[in-house]
Design a protein around this motif. Sequence first.
Motif, PDB file in Angstrom:
ATOM      1  N   GLU A 188       0.845  -1.190   0.000  1.00  0.00           N
ATOM      2  CA  GLU A 188       0.000   0.000   0.000  1.00  0.00           C
ATOM      3  C   GLU A 188       0.882   1.242   0.000  1.00  0.00           C
ATOM      4  O   GLU A 188       1.854   1.309   0.754  1.00  0.00           O
ATOM      5  CB  GLU A 188      -0.930   0.020   1.217  1.00  0.00           C
ATOM      6  N   ASN A 189       0.531   2.185  -0.832  1.00  0.00           N
ATOM      7  CA  ASN A 189       1.183   3.501  -0.865  1.00  0.00           C
ATOM      8  C   ASN A 189       0.067   4.529  -0.979  1.00  0.00           C
ATOM      9  O   ASN A 189      -0.358   4.890  -2.067  1.00  0.00           O
ATOM     10  CB  ASN A 189       2.157   3.594  -2.040  1.00  0.00           C
ATOM     11  N   THR A 190      -0.443   4.950   0.185  1.00  0.00           N
ATOM     12  CA  THR A 190      -1.637   5.787   0.208  1.00  0.00           C
ATOM     13  C   THR A 190      -1.397   7.027   1.053  1.00  0.00           C
ATOM     14  O   THR A 190      -0.453   7.105   1.846  1.00  0.00           O
ATOM     15  CB  THR A 190      -2.830   5.016   0.775  1.00  0.00           C
ATOM     16  N   SER A 191      -2.262   7.991   0.881  1.00  0.00           N
ATOM     17  CA  SER A 191      -2.298   9.195   1.711  1.00  0.00           C
ATOM     18  C   SER A 191      -3.668   9.281   2.352  1.00  0.00           C
ATOM     19  O   SER A 191      -4.669   8.816   1.786  1.00  0.00           O
ATOM     20  CB  SER A 191      -2.014  10.453   0.883  1.00  0.00           C
ATOM     21  N   THR A 192      -3.711   9.862   3.550  1.00  0.00           N
ATOM     22  CA  THR A 192      -4.938   9.906   4.340  1.00  0.00           C
ATOM     23  C   THR A 192      -5.427  11.341   4.442  1.00  0.00           C
ATOM     24  O   THR A 192      -4.661  12.251   4.780  1.00  0.00           O
ATOM     25  CB  THR A 192      -4.698   9.334   5.742  1.00  0.00           C
ATOM     26  N   PHE A 193      -6.729  11.526   4.155  1.00  0.00           N
ATOM     27  CA  PHE A 193      -7.381  12.829   4.297  1.00  0.00           C
ATOM     28  C   PHE A 193      -8.429  12.715   5.403  1.00  0.00           C
ATOM     29  O   PHE A 193      -9.287  11.834   5.364  1.00  0.00           O
ATOM     30  CB  PHE A 193      -8.042  13.238   2.978  1.00  0.00           C
ATOM     31  N   ARG A 194      -8.322  13.567   6.403  1.00  0.00           N
ATOM     32  CA  ARG A 194      -9.240  13.536   7.540  1.00  0.00           C
ATOM     33  C   ARG A 194     -10.178  14.739   7.479  1.00  0.00           C
ATOM     34  O   ARG A 194      -9.767  15.839   7.119  1.00  0.00           O
ATOM     35  CB  ARG A 194      -8.475  13.527   8.866  1.00  0.00           C
TER      36      ARG A 194
END
Length: 723
Positions: free
Chosen positions: A557-563
């Motif tokens: 997995e190579n992801t970015s998180t938006f909260r």
Amino acid sequence: MLKMLKRVLILSIFLAGFHPLDAQALKSMDFRNQNIADILMVLADAGGQSIIVDETVIGTATFHFSDSAFEEALYRFTDACNLFTEKRNNAYYISKIQIQRNNDLISIQADSVDIEMIVKAIGRNAGQTILYDQLPRATINLNSENTSLPNLLEIIIKKYPEYSIVEENSAYYLKRTVEVSSGTPGRLSNSSITVTANELYTMNVQRASFSAILTLLFRTGKREYSLLQRIDSTLDNLYFQEKPFDELLRLVLEQANCDYVQAGNIYYIFEVQRRDIIKKLKNVIVIQLRNIPVENAVALLPNEYSGSSFLKADKNTNSVYLTGSTEEITPIAAFLEMLDVPAEGKFFTRFEIQYLAVKDFIGLLPQDLAAAGPRIIPDSNAFVVQTTVEMSKQFEEYINLIDRRNAGFPIQLRYIKSDELMQYLPPSVSKEELALSSDPTLVFYRGTEEKQKQFLEHLNLIDQPKPQIRYQLLVMQYQRSDNINWSKSLKIEQSGANPGNIITGTFSNLVNINFDIITEFGYQMALQLNLQIGEDKAKVLADTTLNGISGQDIKFENTSTFRYRDTAINPDTGTPVYTGVTREINSGLRLSINGWVSGDGMITMNVNATVSKQDESGANASATTNPPPTSERVVNTQVRTKSGTPIVIGGLLQVDRVESIKKIPLLGSIPLIGKLFQDIDIQDNTTEMVIYIVPFVHHGETFSTDYVKKNEYYYQKYVLRDG
């Protein structure tokens, strides 16, 4: 019902050898004190015919069938048992009731049949509805010809004046009435219940209804009760002297087939089966035989005892269990005591078993020793048997031969665990021949030496390490544009400089990529990819090496998180308000690979790839806004390839529309007229994600990248060869 089926099965097995080739002919058979219904079922099986027995056929019989035709044997038996037989539709219907109709007149014959069963049979045959209260539990003999239905019902209940016949709307109702007037069973004027100072009750009732007796008893005892039985009955001649209240109550309830449960201060009275009440009146005697085996004693019992339902033999303890009244079981007990006498020249000897279970050891005894009837001693691993001096020596010799310790041969597993071995055992071994230990890599084999050799050969094939797969992974994202043309005739030329500098300069954008693009796909594609990366038309999403066991899931997995903060609509104002809940949205690359190595070295892979992208407007938004829109591209595929052969997975396309506006300062901002001073450019940009995977069957060696040797290899292969 289950017991009856078991008896039928046993009798059927016993008579399996009596089946002749002709289904209508029967050989001789003997039945001793067996259920009549069971005998009929065995007779049907032996004759290959259908016999239907109704609920009136009860009781036991002793009968001998001689060699005869099936139908002749059947009619002889039913006549002897006072049964009626009728053949309809190739089936024989057996009953204790025979009914014939002549218009509205009925002829009936019944021998010792329960009143309720007779009423049911008349109703079915006459096609009339007959309702009734609880009928007396009694059997009657009925022989009537050409009688009307009302008169027939009058005959049946003639003996019971508390019943009357009510006819209404072509239906008949046998109604039970209990009058409280003088001279009726309900009256208690001549009955009495007295109580002493010690709370002992004396009852004197000649005849009265069950409910009236209960009422008098509980009023005298000043107690409360709830009668859950709706149908009343008449009780006669109840005389009990100085009984405690609960004992007297139970004696009365036994007469009406009832029982009670006390909850708090209330007595709840309900109906039970008659046989459950009779059970407590029966005695149970256990006779342990000391001198003869129990199976021999049972075989010597007279016919009237051997088929009795009062007797049950237990071979393990060499005991006989007798259940019944004193009159029923006393003769059997006396006969067993007469048989159980010591034989001359024999004595009892106890033998201890050290290693085997005593039950298993007795099962291994030869026929001559087993005939002595060894009996297991409860709560021990020993048995006792009546033997002579010579037979005692035979038992000791056999124990020394069989009862030996088997420590087992230790086997150390190399790659698999013991639970995996037990789950997939080879045919050369059984679970009973293996013993597990606390160490999951150690098992003990307890079989023969010959089978041990075969098991070890099979184990060498099973106890092998699972192949390990090394995945070289490269995930690229390409951007397509109509105004870009990539040359298809790119070449590498030698300029006399250092070979390493030539390669490094030509593939400068690929040198730091671990994935060996040049070797796997050739230098032409490598040059094109190098140019695309240099012009920002290609981007590396993943460049890694993954390792896993064959059949194991590998994830990357190579992801970015938006909260963001969750909102809800205020029902009063209609405006959104924050709930205080923080949620997350992940975007990026998620890749899952499950590879399996087959016996021929081929690698089968299940590849699941997902690329999600967040809208650009949400990238710079604050963490308190609603979630931005996202797009997702998913591919699920299965491929099969050799070790070291690359595979390419493409087709994950996404089109983004980009709109750019060029305008003259000031003039382009004027409403309406400003459109004349603007230049709007709309362009569709297409991006494609491509996955390159090279799987290798990995044997444990380590891999490191030597860039100098790598460049020399490329130079020798592509530059000098082309020059």
